[in-house]
Structure formats: C-alpha cells, structure tokens
Write an enzyme that holds these catalytic residues in place. Structure first.
Site, mmCIF file in Angstrom:
data_model
loop_
_atom_site.group_PDB
_atom_site.id
_atom_site.type_symbol
_atom_site.label_atom_id
_atom_site.label_comp_id
_atom_site.label_asym_id
_atom_site.label_seq_id
_atom_site.Cartn_x
_atom_site.Cartn_y
_atom_site.Cartn_z
ATOM 1 N N GLU A 1 0.652 -1.415 -0.461
ATOM 2 C CA GLU A 1 0.189 -0.192 -0.322
ATOM 3 C C GLU A 1 0.857 1.242 0.270
ATOM 4 O OE1 GLU A 1 -2.975 -0.108 3.177
ATOM 5 O OE2 GLU A 1 -3.903 -1.640 2.054
ATOM 6 N N ASP B 1 -3.070 4.123 -1.288
ATOM 7 C CA ASP B 1 -3.818 4.372 -0.207
ATOM 8 C C ASP B 1 -4.370 5.681 0.310
ATOM 9 O OD1 ASP B 1 -4.945 3.081 2.310
ATOM 10 O OD2 ASP B 1 -2.890 3.390 3.293
ATOM 11 N N GLU C 1 -12.218 2.240 3.106
ATOM 12 C CA GLU C 1 -12.111 2.235 4.086
ATOM 13 C C GLU C 1 -12.608 3.022 5.315
ATOM 14 O OE1 GLU C 1 -7.028 2.181 4.421
ATOM 15 O OE2 GLU C 1 -8.246 4.278 4.292
HETATM 16 P P1 C2E Z 1 -4.184 3.753 7.058
HETATM 17 O O1 C2E Z 1 -2.933 2.240 6.165
HETATM 18 O O2 C2E Z 1 -4.450 3.879 6.133
HETATM 19 O O3 C2E Z 1 -4.654 2.150 7.962
HETATM 20 C C1 C2E Z 1 -6.190 1.981 7.927
HETATM 21 C C2 C2E Z 1 -5.666 3.198 9.458
HETATM 22 O O4 C2E Z 1 -7.546 3.132 9.647
HETATM 23 C C3 C2E Z 1 -5.467 2.039 10.959
HETATM 24 O O5 C2E Z 1 -5.472 3.017 11.489
HETATM 25 C C4 C2E Z 1 -7.190 1.305 11.229
HETATM 26 O O6 C2E Z 1 -7.036 0.936 12.011
HETATM 27 C C5 C2E Z 1 -7.962 2.263 10.987
HETATM 28 N N1 C2E Z 1 -9.575 2.411 11.111
HETATM 29 C C6 C2E Z 1 -9.954 1.053 9.620
HETATM 30 N N2 C2E Z 1 -11.030 0.872 9.921
HETATM 31 C C7 C2E Z 1 -11.739 2.220 10.669
HETATM 32 C C8 C2E Z 1 -12.813 2.452 10.950
HETATM 33 O O7 C2E Z 1 -13.902 1.908 10.577
HETATM 34 N N3 C2E Z 1 -13.037 3.671 11.102
HETATM 35 C C9 C2E Z 1 -11.957 3.856 11.579
HETATM 36 N N4 C2E Z 1 -12.207 5.590 12.610
HETATM 37 N N5 C2E Z 1 -10.916 3.990 11.375
HETATM 38 C C10 C2E Z 1 -10.680 2.051 11.001
HETATM 39 P P2 C2E Z 1 -3.708 3.045 12.195
HETATM 40 O O8 C2E Z 1 -3.934 0.905 12.632
HETATM 41 O O9 C2E Z 1 -3.521 3.599 13.405
HETATM 42 O O10 C2E Z 1 -2.756 3.300 11.477
HETATM 43 C C11 C2E Z 1 -3.097 4.483 10.953
HETATM 44 C C12 C2E Z 1 -1.764 4.801 9.559
HETATM 45 O O11 C2E Z 1 -0.297 4.642 10.112
HETATM 46 C C13 C2E Z 1 -2.013 3.936 8.744
HETATM 47 O O12 C2E Z 1 -3.469 4.645 8.057
HETATM 48 C C14 C2E Z 1 -1.103 3.864 7.666
HETATM 49 O O13 C2E Z 1 -0.279 5.088 7.216
HETATM 50 C C15 C2E Z 1 0.024 3.974 9.125
HETATM 51 N N6 C2E Z 1 0.717 3.194 8.888
HETATM 52 C C16 C2E Z 1 0.409 1.642 9.737
HETATM 53 N N7 C2E Z 1 1.076 0.247 10.048
HETATM 54 C C17 C2E Z 1 2.413 1.214 8.603
HETATM 55 C C18 C2E Z 1 3.523 0.800 9.023
HETATM 56 O O14 C2E Z 1 3.928 -1.361 8.879
HETATM 57 N N8 C2E Z 1 4.623 1.100 7.913
HETATM 58 C C19 C2E Z 1 4.751 2.015 7.870
HETATM 59 N N9 C2E Z 1 4.626 2.850 6.539
HETATM 60 N N10 C2E Z 1 3.296 3.275 7.825
HETATM 61 C C20 C2E Z 1 2.023 2.474 8.455
HETATM 62 MG MG MG Z 2 -5.838 4.581 4.467
HETATM 63 MG MG MG Z 3 -3.411 1.336 4.949
#
Ligand code: C2E
Ligand code: MG
Ligand code: MG
Length: 394
Positions: free
Chosen positions: A261, A291, A348
C-alpha cells in the site's frame, strides 16, 4: 471526575445550549462560549471535543481553526454551519490540513438523532487527563531501542469481500508495545521513524513479522493476501524489488499474496524513481494498492502511470457517504473509475451496516472497518476467520 470535556463555540445560545444538553446526556462535562474571541482568550487546552460554528460575528470559525492549529490542539473537532455542505467540506479539509483532528460536521438545522449519534460514536476516553503522557511522540533513541528490543508488533485488520462478507485479505498495521506507555498507534511513532531515518528498519521488521505470520496461516490452511504499508523512503530504494523477491522466497510464499500500500502523497516525491521500482515490483507479481485515495495530489496522473491493482477509498469519504450526498458521489465515481481501469476497489473505515449496504449496491469489491473487525494480533485472525466463514456457507 474523569468525564470527557466538550466545549461548544456558537454565537446562538439556544443551539449551544442544545448541544450541551445532548452532550451531558452522553456523559460529557460541557462549557459554552458565545463569542469566539472569549474562547481564544480563555481556552486552557483541556477539551476532548470542540464543537465549532463556522459563521459567527467578530472572530469567525475559520479564525478559530487557525488558532487551534497554532496551539497544537488535539481535541476532536466537530464543525457546524448553516451554509451549504460545500462550505463545511472546505472548512473540514482546511482543519485537517492544519493538523486538527476533525471528527465530523453537521449542517444546521440538525436533528437530535444526528447530534446524539455523532457525539456518542466518538468513543472518547477522557484525554484531558491522560493526554500529556500518551500523545507525546517518542524520541529517535527510544524508537531505535524499541526496534532492537522487538517491541514493535503487527496487528491485522480483515478486509472482507462485499458479496458475502468473507475474509479475503488483511492489512498489517504496526503497533508499539511500549513497556511503560502501553500499546501505541503508528500515527504517534511513524513520523519519528520517517524523520530520523528509521523507517526502512521499521518496514523490514514489519515485513519479517508479516511473512512469518503469513507462513503460519498458510500452514493452518488459511491463504489470504496481506497488505503492508510502504513509506516513500523505502520506495526509493532501487534494490527493493529484488529484496522483496528474496524475502517471499525465503518464506516459501508467492509475491501475489502481498499487497504493497502506497499513499498518493508518497508518490509525488520523485515519481520517476518510484515508478521504476513499483513497475518492477508489479512485474514480479506483487500487488500495488493506492491508499487513502482521494486525499492526496495528482491522483489521476498516478492512476494512469503506476500499475496499481487496487484503490483504497479514503475513510473520510466512506464515513460520510450515508449522510452526505457529495461524499457518496465521490465514492461512486471512484468505484466507476477504478473498475474502468480494471482495479479492485476497497472502502476503508466502514463502521455501519448502512454504509456496507450502500457500498455493496455500488459494486464496491471489498471493505475494511470497525463494522467487521478492529485490528487484532495475528494469532486471533484464524479464530476470527473460522467464526465468520463457517455459518451459512456450509
Ligand atoms: P492506513 O494505512 O490508512 O490504515 C487504516 C487505518 O484506519 C488504521 O489505523 C486502522 O486501524 C484505521 N481504521 C480501520 N477501520 C476503521 C474504521 O472503521 N473507523 C476508523 N475511524 N478507523 C479505522 P492505524 O492502525 O492507527 O494506522 C494509521 C496509519 O499508520 C495507517 O493508515 C498507515 O498509513 C500507517 N501505518 C500503519 N502501519 C504502518 C507500517 O507498518 N508502516 C508504515 N509506513 N505506515 C504504517
Ligand atoms: Mg488508508
Ligand atoms: Mg494502509
């Protein structure tokens, strides 16, 4: 004592009072300001939610947004306005771009139900007290130690097919099991990793865990795709396709099981170099997903030039689509566009059944969101899958 705190800034005392009444029913402690200037003079930083009217005499809502951004406010912001929805959208976008945490908006006049639903859905733990510890970004040194001491762990959130809600893939989302601060989300430490050149190491820690998990699921008979978030920095490494190829081989997995992504903004920096790398990754069989689609820049150019196989529609549109015709039109248009380009579309942030139904009617392929499941540790995915795939499907 530990109740969340909500502040209303609205020049109409009736409306401000109404909002406070509803918020108190839900359990908030409330306070109202009928002059934005007064709010600016007296705000002490302790609010979990701020409800802000855009149109006020004297200091208007947009000026308050600027003020909140300048003081680094991290309360949830709800915007209200009697203007047409376009103005609310612009203000919402403006606030988000200035780093504010926008939780929603309401067009005046709004109904009790709409307000109640919005406020009760915020799932706030009173941050006015907990905040100072939990939102401070870690230092580079701390993060380095966390990487060395295996404190990062990957959670997985299901992506389901919209014809039958079956599990088709998971997204890997990193967390930090901090020894003192509990489980920290990526928004808190990814910026530190990016800033201090730790993001490549972090990505490889995540990738190794993902491969191990994927191999384990495979051995249990569960073959699903896993999506991994890739940072801009990692995508500039010319040897990435070869390194990724070697990695999946080492775990005896197929590149087609892995979805990388990428955000639109990521790609804007050094597009030519990223294009080289992304094209070679795709040629090796890895899937590429764009994404948070719709929030970055030059989306159409990128769709045209990068061999993406999937579009993830940003949750800001998905979450609004049931109440907001403009957001619904954007979602519908992205689905049509993506399908014409032979891409799979994932929505999403699906939190309600009505949103899921709407997406299914629009022929959206997959969905991800709290309605189905929150991100969970890898060893819970198999049980979740067993529970959600067996019942009616025999
Ligand atoms: P993302 O890739 O857009 O991931 C989706 C985020 O939306 C995730 O937050 C997820 O928990 C949240 N989400 C999923 N379903 C819902 C929903 O129904 N409602 C709401 N309000 N939120 C929902 P998370 O886990 O806090 O991750 C935030 C961002 O951090 C991710 O956005 C991604 O950009 C980044 N991230 C996470 N893991 C990694 C990683 O391993 N490497 C890198 N470079 N970035 C990461
Ligand atoms: Mg996303
Ligand atoms: Mg993502």
């Amino acid at each position: 004592m530990n109740r969340p705190r909500l502040i209303v800034i609205d020049d109409e005392p009736d409306i401000a009072g109404f909002i406070c009444d509803v918020a108190e029913q839900i359990g908030f402690v409330t306070e109202q300001f009928n002059y934005a200037g007064l709010f600016k003079d007296h705000y002490n930083g302790y609010a979990d939610v701020i409800v802000l009217d855009l149109m006020m005499p004297g200091v208007d809502g947009v000026e308050v947004i600027r003020f909140l951004s300048e003081i680094g406010c991290n309360a949830r912001l709800i915007l209200i306005s009697g203007f047409d929805p376009g103005v609310l959208h612009s203000a919402q976008q403006l606030a988000a771009e200035q780093g504010l945490n926008v939780a929603g908006s309401l067009s005046k006049p709004f109904r009790y139900d709409a307000l109640y639903q919005l406020l009760s859905g915020l799932s706030i733990t009173p941050k006015s007290l907990a905040r100072p510890v939990s939102t401070e970004p870690p230092s580079a040194g701390e993060l380095r130690e966390a990487l060395d001491h295996d404190e990062l762990m990957v959670y997985y959130q299901p992506k389901v097919g919209l014809n039958g809600d079956c599990l088709v893939a998971v997204e890997a989302l990193v967390r930090w099991k901090h020894p003192n601060r509990g489980l920290l989300g990526p928004d808190l430490f990814i910026p530190t990793a990016e800033q201090y050149d730790l993001i490549d190491d972090l990505t490889w820690v995540v990738l190794e865990q993902v491969m191990t998990q994927c191999r384990c699921w495979h051995d249990q008979g569960l073959t699903i795709q896993v999506a991994v978030n890739m940072s801009a920095h990692t995508l500039k490494e010319l040897e990435l396709p070869e390194k990724m190829g070697t990695l999946v081989q080492r775990y005896n997995l197929e590149p087609s099981q892995i979805i990388l992504e990428v955000t639109e903004t990521t790609l804007m920096q050094e597009l030519a170099k990223s294009l080289d790398i992304l094209t070679r990754l795709r040629m090796k069989g890895f899937h590429l997903s764009i994404d948070d689609f719709g929030t970055g820049y030059s989306s159409l150019v990128q769709l045209y030039r990068v061999p993406f196989s999937e579009i993830k529609i940003d949750r800001s549109f998905v979450m609004e689509m049931v109440n907001d015709p403009e957001a619904a039109t954007i979602v519908e248009t992205i689905i049509l566009l993506g399908h014409k380009l032979n891409m799979r579309i994932v929505a999403e942030g699906v939190e309600t059944a009505s949103c899921r139904e709407r997406l299914a009617r629009l022929a959206c392929d997959q969905a991800q969101g709290y309605l189905f499941a929150r991100p969970m540790p890898g060893d819970e995915v198999f049980a979740w899958f067993s529970q959600h795939s067996n019942p009616e499907r025999g």
